[in-house]
Design an enzyme around this catalytic site. Sequence first.
Site, mmCIF file in Angstrom:
data_model
loop_
_atom_site.group_PDB
_atom_site.id
_atom_site.type_symbol
_atom_site.label_atom_id
_atom_site.label_comp_id
_atom_site.label_asym_id
_atom_site.label_seq_id
_atom_site.Cartn_x
_atom_site.Cartn_y
_atom_site.Cartn_z
ATOM 1 N N CYS A 80 0.833 -1.211 0.000
ATOM 2 C CA CYS A 80 0.000 0.000 0.000
ATOM 3 C C CYS A 80 0.868 1.261 0.000
ATOM 4 C CB CYS A 80 -0.979 -0.047 1.172
ATOM 5 S SG CYS A 80 -2.400 1.012 0.891
ATOM 6 N N HIS A 172 -3.406 -5.175 1.773
ATOM 7 C CA HIS A 172 -2.761 -5.438 3.073
ATOM 8 C C HIS A 172 -2.860 -6.905 3.488
ATOM 9 C CE1 HIS A 172 -2.236 -1.217 4.505
ATOM 10 N NE2 HIS A 172 -3.217 -0.986 3.655
ATOM 11 N N GLU A 174 -1.147 -8.357 5.591
ATOM 12 C CA GLU A 174 -0.850 -8.449 7.032
ATOM 13 C C GLU A 174 -2.101 -8.252 7.889
ATOM 14 O OE1 GLU A 174 -0.362 -5.903 5.175
ATOM 15 O OE2 GLU A 174 -0.602 -4.045 6.313
HETATM 16 N N1 GLN Z 1 -3.587 6.425 1.277
HETATM 17 C C1 GLN Z 1 -2.286 6.108 1.779
HETATM 18 C C2 GLN Z 1 -1.200 6.897 1.045
HETATM 19 O O1 GLN Z 1 -1.473 7.533 0.087
HETATM 20 C C3 GLN Z 1 -2.005 4.640 1.659
HETATM 21 C C4 GLN Z 1 -2.990 3.869 2.494
HETATM 22 C C5 GLN Z 1 -2.440 2.644 3.121
HETATM 23 O O2 GLN Z 1 -1.244 2.395 3.170
HETATM 24 N N2 GLN Z 1 -3.349 1.873 3.661
HETATM 25 O O3 GLN Z 1 -0.081 6.859 1.443
#
Ligand code: GLN
Length: 192
Positions: A80, A172, A174
Amino acid sequence: MITIGVLALQGAIAEHINCLKQLSNVEVKEVKTLEDLNSIDGLILPGGESTAMGKILNYFNLLQPIAQKINEGLPVWGTCAGMILLAKEISNQPETYFATMDIKVKRNAYGSQLDSFQTNIDLPQISPNPIPLVFIRAPYIEVAKENVEILASVDNNIVAAKQNNMLVTSFHPELTKDLSWHKYFYNMIVNK
Ligand code: GLN
């Protein structure tokens, strides 16, 4: 025995550590300093807020040294926000971070309606069982160069990919009980 580090500046750190502890032959290390980098075989960049992580990385002068380790071949997995840190291009902001992977990502790509959602996917290359995917204000990959291997797409958007020693997932693992991505990363490290 191998040691997998988790960049421990901000974000879903404990959750990754918890998953790694369930793998055999793995030691886990929280990575906060440059010295910590010298004792790991692979590094996880957790989810969280890429702008916040970027600021902390800058403040502690960690951006360039970590990017150099990655360019030298350190196996790395960005989940992410971690995917955003690795991207060479971010379509909705000029600033980039490690900028080591030939992908263009869109931050917060799912807009407000689908801000966070969960789905399942069959990926025989990763797991014999359906894999749960949890997206939280997730990015996706808009453009991947031909040297990038696409591992998973959801609704025609790329959500998991690999380029040499670099793995990225929009979602994710995890936050689920499924350890298949952690095992996949483990295999990337031992088969390096
Ligand atoms: N929206 C976050 C970003 O732009 C990422 C979200 C996340 O890691 N769950 O960094």
